[in-house]
Every structure is written in structure tokens, then in C-alpha cells.
Design a protein around this motif. Structure first.
Motif, PDB file in Angstrom:
ATOM      1  N   VAL A  68       0.832  -1.199   0.000  1.00 50.45           N
ATOM      2  CA  VAL A  68       0.000   0.000   0.000  1.00 50.45           C
ATOM      3  C   VAL A  68       0.867   1.250   0.000  1.00 50.45           C
ATOM      4  O   VAL A  68       1.746   1.397   0.862  1.00 50.45           O
ATOM      5  CB  VAL A  68      -0.939   0.016   1.231  1.00 50.45           C
ATOM      6  CG1 VAL A  68      -1.848   1.234   1.198  1.00 50.45           C
ATOM      7  CG2 VAL A  68      -1.753  -1.270   1.314  1.00 50.45           C
ATOM      8  N   GLY A  69       0.632   2.145  -0.950  1.00 52.78           N
ATOM      9  CA  GLY A  69       1.420   3.369  -0.969  1.00 52.78           C
ATOM     10  C   GLY A  69       0.849   4.377  -1.942  1.00 52.78           C
ATOM     11  O   GLY A  69      -0.168   4.120  -2.599  1.00 52.78           O
ATOM     12  N   PRO A  70       1.489   5.551  -2.036  1.00 56.95           N
ATOM     13  CA  PRO A  70       1.026   6.584  -2.961  1.00 56.95           C
ATOM     14  C   PRO A  70       1.368   6.229  -4.417  1.00 56.95           C
ATOM     15  O   PRO A  70       2.208   5.363  -4.672  1.00 56.95           O
ATOM     16  CB  PRO A  70       1.787   7.824  -2.511  1.00 56.95           C
ATOM     17  CG  PRO A  70       3.028   7.292  -1.882  1.00 56.95           C
ATOM     18  CD  PRO A  70       2.654   5.971  -1.263  1.00 56.95           C
ATOM     19  N   ALA A  71       0.738   6.939  -5.330  1.00 52.33           N
ATOM     20  CA  ALA A  71       0.837   6.587  -6.743  1.00 52.33           C
ATOM     21  C   ALA A  71       2.275   6.532  -7.263  1.00 52.33           C
ATOM     22  O   ALA A  71       2.644   5.602  -7.991  1.00 52.33           O
ATOM     23  CB  ALA A  71       0.026   7.583  -7.574  1.00 52.33           C
ATOM     24  N   GLU A  72       3.085   7.499  -6.881  1.00 51.94           N
ATOM     25  CA  GLU A  72       4.462   7.537  -7.397  1.00 51.94           C
ATOM     26  C   GLU A  72       5.161   6.209  -7.114  1.00 51.94           C
ATOM     27  O   GLU A  72       5.861   5.660  -7.961  1.00 51.94           O
ATOM     28  CB  GLU A  72       5.282   8.653  -6.737  1.00 51.94           C
ATOM     29  CG  GLU A  72       4.606  10.012  -6.710  1.00 51.94           C
ATOM     30  CD  GLU A  72       3.638  10.142  -5.553  1.00 51.94           C
ATOM     31  OE1 GLU A  72       2.412  10.057  -5.826  1.00 51.94           O
ATOM     32  OE2 GLU A  72       4.067  10.303  -4.408  1.00 51.94           O
ATOM     33  N   ALA A  73       4.956   5.709  -5.892  1.00 53.40           N
ATOM     34  CA  ALA A  73       5.634   4.471  -5.501  1.00 53.40           C
ATOM     35  C   ALA A  73       4.963   3.253  -6.128  1.00 53.40           C
ATOM     36  O   ALA A  73       5.637   2.366  -6.655  1.00 53.40           O
ATOM     37  CB  ALA A  73       5.635   4.350  -3.981  1.00 53.40           C
ATOM     38  N   THR A  74       3.633   3.229  -6.092  1.00 51.95           N
ATOM     39  CA  THR A  74       2.947   2.031  -6.596  1.00 51.95           C
ATOM     40  C   THR A  74       3.180   1.857  -8.094  1.00 51.95           C
ATOM     41  O   THR A  74       3.357   0.735  -8.565  1.00 51.95           O
ATOM     42  CB  THR A  74       1.428   2.101  -6.306  1.00 51.95           C
ATOM     43  OG1 THR A  74       0.919   3.322  -6.793  1.00 51.95           O
ATOM     44  CG2 THR A  74       1.150   1.967  -4.819  1.00 51.95           C
ATOM     45  N   ASP A  75       3.198   2.956  -8.838  1.00 48.88           N
ATOM     46  CA  ASP A  75       3.436   2.860 -10.274  1.00 48.88           C
ATOM     47  C   ASP A  75       4.768   2.179 -10.547  1.00 48.88           C
ATOM     48  O   ASP A  75       4.849   1.237 -11.347  1.00 48.88           O
ATOM     49  CB  ASP A  75       3.462   4.263 -10.906  1.00 48.88           C
ATOM     50  CG  ASP A  75       2.064   4.882 -10.931  1.00 48.88           C
ATOM     51  OD1 ASP A  75       1.086   4.126 -10.742  1.00 48.88           O
ATOM     52  OD2 ASP A  75       1.978   6.099 -11.110  1.00 48.88           O
TER      53      ASP A  75
END
Lengths: 321, 321
Positions: A68-75
Motif C-alpha cells: 500500500v502506498g502513494p501513486a508515485e511508488a505504486t506505479d
């Protein structure tokens, strides 16, 4: 599989075709464990979390991870995973892995993020058992004779005597439920075993612990290493954290017994495992395996049962609200 | 030589024809060290003290020991010594070995008795340096890269921020004077290096330590093992004592680096070395050798000089009475 929506942060934006998906509230199959992990938790996140996740799924074929994380990381993480890995590792947009447990989408949560933040969000999202206001972090330490439960190791740094007494009961219940010790010996960590030794907090403790079935009295630093005196050692979160980190470093340096470098938060209604901020990939994998094991043992229910069954450790008696 | 008067306790009743005797106030020859030891200090006294004394004089031909205790103990010990040993080991009636230092009959004192009692009697009999109200116990711990000074390890269990700041200065002066570190790096032991981490006491500390020449900030439990971050680690006497005893046990169990299991009381006007209550004969011999070494280095004078020479650590600035 659809490409993730880059840059859009939404808690329910799921990133893989893995077992769990938004709206699909699933119950873990027997043996399987769905562990949510904070993608940005840890000094070296997200790389170290991905490393830990890959190690964990390799070691355990019945494991599903939800990062689980913010978009920058998950992408970036999603793009880096092989298709086969995406089947076992779900990458989701969100600001807290704890919520996945609260919403029934994960069986346990692991975080190497700021301990205070994890404790607060777990307390709010999952709730505490009656009588528990400050959930302690418990670590299992290898000793010369086996292992013992040390708590608190960093959740509550300025506890009062009542909090420490509740922690002692939770630690004893954990030892019974998870380590199969029917009447765990509980010791209070201090600096000398003569009456009157210790600081203000410690001097106020013994009468509050006398009601435990096997309160064995005062123990010292060496007893945490030798392990002969107690199955559970209770202390404040400051002393416990300093001691834990020092002993882990000592064992690591001298080739001592290997330990899981992770702690479990006791007293909240869910399995919450915390790793050090400086955790390595191996440490995170160990924390994930620890969380999966606690889930498969139904540890939380067993701890509650242990508190209820014990004539002194009654569930109600823990309550003092 | 006269037989001791059995059962009569008199502080000045000397028991051997050794170098020192009542009224004969002697100054230690160059190289020689006269160490007073509490005969009844330690869980296994007096046997363990006699064992330690015999080991110490065997290891160091320039050592004279003065064992101080009540008549019952001194009679038995005196009777047990060989004539050759009586030449090096004086057995005297008395209730406190510290007094032998205060009266100039010994160069240093070693005790495995109750730490609080030793600290109080040393403070009263020898006096403290200006600005020191609660003298800390400092231990030298081996690390992966050398050694470091850990203090306080058990003298002051509930210190305020000002006391901890004084202890940091004394520890730095010790590292300069005894370990030849011109500008020792001083770290504050806590549970995370981000600002705001730690308990109430620790959060109040950094601004008080900012004046040290090389205050390097917050350190954690593992830094006490690794030793790369700091030459001096300051903490409260409760945490320090727990940590010291745990690390000693860990090193002993895993074949780690050997350390002198003794601590020196800083801030009093004399060399005072304290051993654990559970000290063995070898531990006491190590404590005696440590005390002799500090005397021969003129450590107390060197520490005072270090405090005076350092523009920040001025002798007067330490004073805040």
C-alpha cells in the motif's frame, strides 16, 4: 489486467488481478495469509519493502501480499514486478496498510514506518480490547534456554504503573497463546533484585503485578539474555527499545541466535507487526512471515481466550476505564 | 604482629604489618597502588573478595590491598592468608573502605557492595567537584571498533535534564583524560534519531548538550554495540544499568570482547570503582586492576584538567549550585 491510473491516489485503486480486489471482500483460505505492507515504511523504502515482499512470497507459497502506498511508488513498483509476481503481490494506492486489515481485505499488516504513526493508526482503525489504552509492542527474543517475550519495545515511552501492569498481562497472555506456556513466569525488568531498587516507576510496580499467576519478581538485564528466570519480561518502551536494538546488534555481530527483527502490537483487534525503520529486505520478509504465522495460529483470538480463561487474567479485570 | 582483637570493631584496628598502618599516613610509591576493598561487598562476600584480592596481587607485583570489614570477617580472612600474602594484603577493621581513601591510606577504593551505599559514602567522605551533585557511574564497553564510555550505569535512576548534561560533560572529560580522545563525540541514547523521538527526559536534552564541542546527537541501542557513532554515550542510570548487564551477559555468552565488569564513579574527589553485586573473583580482580590503573594515570587530576582546558567544558561552567 488494466494499466494503473498514473498519478491518481485513491485508497481503493487496486493494482493487480491478485486474490483480493475492491469490493471483493474475501476471507483467507485455510493456510493462506494476506498481509498488507506499507510500501513507504522504512528508511530505505520502497526498495527494501519490495525486496522483502519478493523474499517473503518466495519462502511461503500460500502468501499474498498487498503493498500500500502513494501513486508515485505504486506505479514504479507495479512496473518492476514480473507478471508471475503480480499474481502474488498486489500493489494498491492508499495511505495506510492498516486500513486493509480494518476493512477485511488483509489478515495482518506489517510496517517499517514510524512506529508512533503505525500504533496510532492501528489503534484508531482496529480498536483496542477493553482495558487497553496504550497497546504495547512485544518482541520475541532468543535466549540461552529458548526464547522470551520482551515488552514494551517502543510503543509507550513514558508509561504509568497501571499501563505497565496491563502490558504484563498482555505479555503473559501472548506467551500462553503463542508459545504454549500455560503459566508464564513474568518478571519486572529493573537494576537490582533487592526491594527498593529501581526508579520511581519500578518501585511502584510489584504490588500491581502480584495478582499475576506467576509474577516472579524483579529481573535484570542479564536475565533477558540468559532466559532462565522469566518467560515474559515487562519494561517501559524506552528501556525495551534500547535493549532490543542493542541485543539484536550484539547477536548479529557475534553470530548469536537469530531472531525475527519485528515486534507485534498487543491489545489491538488485529495482527499488527512493526519492523525497525532501518529494516533490511530480510528483516521485512521476517516480519511478514511472523505476521502470517500469527494469523494462521489465530493468535489474537487465542490471546483473548487466554485472558478470559485465566482466573486472574480475566478479560474484564484488564478493563479499568 | 599481634593477633587481632576478635569481635571488636574499630575502624583503625589494622590487621597486618603491611605498608600502611594507623597513623602512618603514607604516599604511594611511583608505580605502587594501594587499593581499599570492601570485604563484605558482593553477594558472595567475603570469599569472592578474598579470591579477587589474591588474583589481583598475583597479577600485579606493585599492588597493595587493604581489605576493610567487620571483625568476624577480618579474623577469618586474616587467618586464611599465608604469611607471604599478608605482606601484600592488609586486613583491617572498619565499616567503609571509602574512608581509607578519604584519610589518605589508600589510593582508590573498590566495592561490590550496594551501589547506592557506596555512592552516598563516597560522596560524603570524598566530596564532589563543583557543580556535581549526583556523580554518575561510567563503564567502558568494548565495541566493534574499539571502546566507548557509557554513563550513567546505575548511580542516578531518575535524573533530570541538567544532571544528564553534567554527566555528558564528565563522560567527555573521562574519554579525553583516560582514552586520549581530544574531542570525544558525545551521543544521547534514545529510541530513534528523528527529532521528537524519545521520552520526556530525552526530548528535553538536545539543547542542553548543544554546547559540547562534539555533541553528535541521538544514538540508539545498536550504536552502543557498534561504536562507530560516539565515544561517549549518555543515558539515565536505569537504562544504562539494564543495557550494561545485558551486553555483558551477551558478550560473555557468545565469546564477545572481554570487558572490565566494573564502573568508575565520576565527579567525586577520588578513585572509586564499583563492581556488580554478583561479581566473581575475576570480576573483583578486574575492578582492582582498573582502579590501580586509574590511580597510576592520575586520572582524576587529568579529568579535572580536561574540564578546565576545554573552552566549553570549563570547570566553573559545570558548577550550577
Amino acid at each position: 489486467m488494466t494499466r494503473p491510473i498514473i498519478g491518481r491516489v485513491a485508497p481503493e485503486q487496486w493494482r493487480s488481478t491478485g486474490a483480493t480486489a475492491p469490493g471483493q471482500r474475501t476471507v483467507g483460505e485455510p493456510g493462506t495469509a494476506r498481509i498488507a505492507v506499507d510500501l513507504l515504511g522504512g528508511d530505505h523504502a520502497p526498495a527494501v519493502v519490495v525486496d522483502g515482499a519478493l523474499r517473503a512470497v518466495q519462502d511461503d507459497p500460500s502468501l499474498h501480499l498487498i503493498l500500500v502506498g502513494p501513486a508515485e511508488a505504486t506505479d514504479a513498483v507495479f512496473a518492476a514486478l514480473e507478471p508471475a509476481q503480480r499474481h502474488r503481490i498486489t500493489v494498491v494506492l492508499g495511505d495506510s496498510a492498516v486500513r486493509a486489515v480494518a476493512e477485511g481485505r488483509a489478515d495482518a499488516v506489517v510496517s517499517a514506518g514510524d512506529t508512533a504513526v503505525t500504533v496510532v493508526s492501528a489503534t484508531r482503525a482496529l480498536g483496542c480490547w477493553p482495558g487497553v489504552r496504550r497497546p504495547p509492542l512485544a518482541a520475541v527474543l532468543p535466549t540461552a534456554t529458548g526464547h522470551l517475550v520482551l515488552l514494551d519495545v517502543g510503543s509507550t515511552v513514558d508509561p504509568d504503573a497501571e499501563t505497565l501492569a496491563v502490558h504484563a498481562r498482555l505479555g503473559a497472555a501472548y506467551a500462553t497463546a503463542v508459545h504454549d506456556v500455560p503459566e508464564p513466569r513474568v518478571g519486572l525488568l529493573t537494576i537490582g533484585t533487592e526491594p527498593g531498587k529501581g526508579d520511581r516507576l519500578r518501585r511502584a510496580m510489584p504490588r500491581r503485578l502480584a495478582g499475576l499467576p506467576r509474577y516472579i519478581g524483579l529481573v535484570e538485564g542479564h536475565d533477558v539474555v540468559l532466559g532462565e528466570a522469566a518467560d515474559v519480561v515487562v519494561t517501559d518502551g524506552f528501556t525495551g527499545n534500547v535493549l532490543l536494538k542493542a541485543l539484536e546488534a550484539s547477536y548479529s555481530r557475534l553470530g548469536g541466535p537469530e531472531s525475527t527483527r519485528a515486534a507485534v502490537l498487543l491489545g489491538v483487534k488485529g495482527v499488527v507487526v512493526v519492523c525497525h525503520g532501518a529494516a533490511t529486505g530480510a528483516d521485512l520478509a521476517g516480519g511478514i512471515a511472523f505476521a502470517a504465522d500469527l494469523h494462521r495460529r489465530a493468535a489474537i483470538a487465542a490471546i483473548v481466550t487466554s485472558l478470559s480463561d485465566n482466573p486472574v487474567l480475566t478479560y474484564n479485570e484488564v478493563s479499568h476505564d
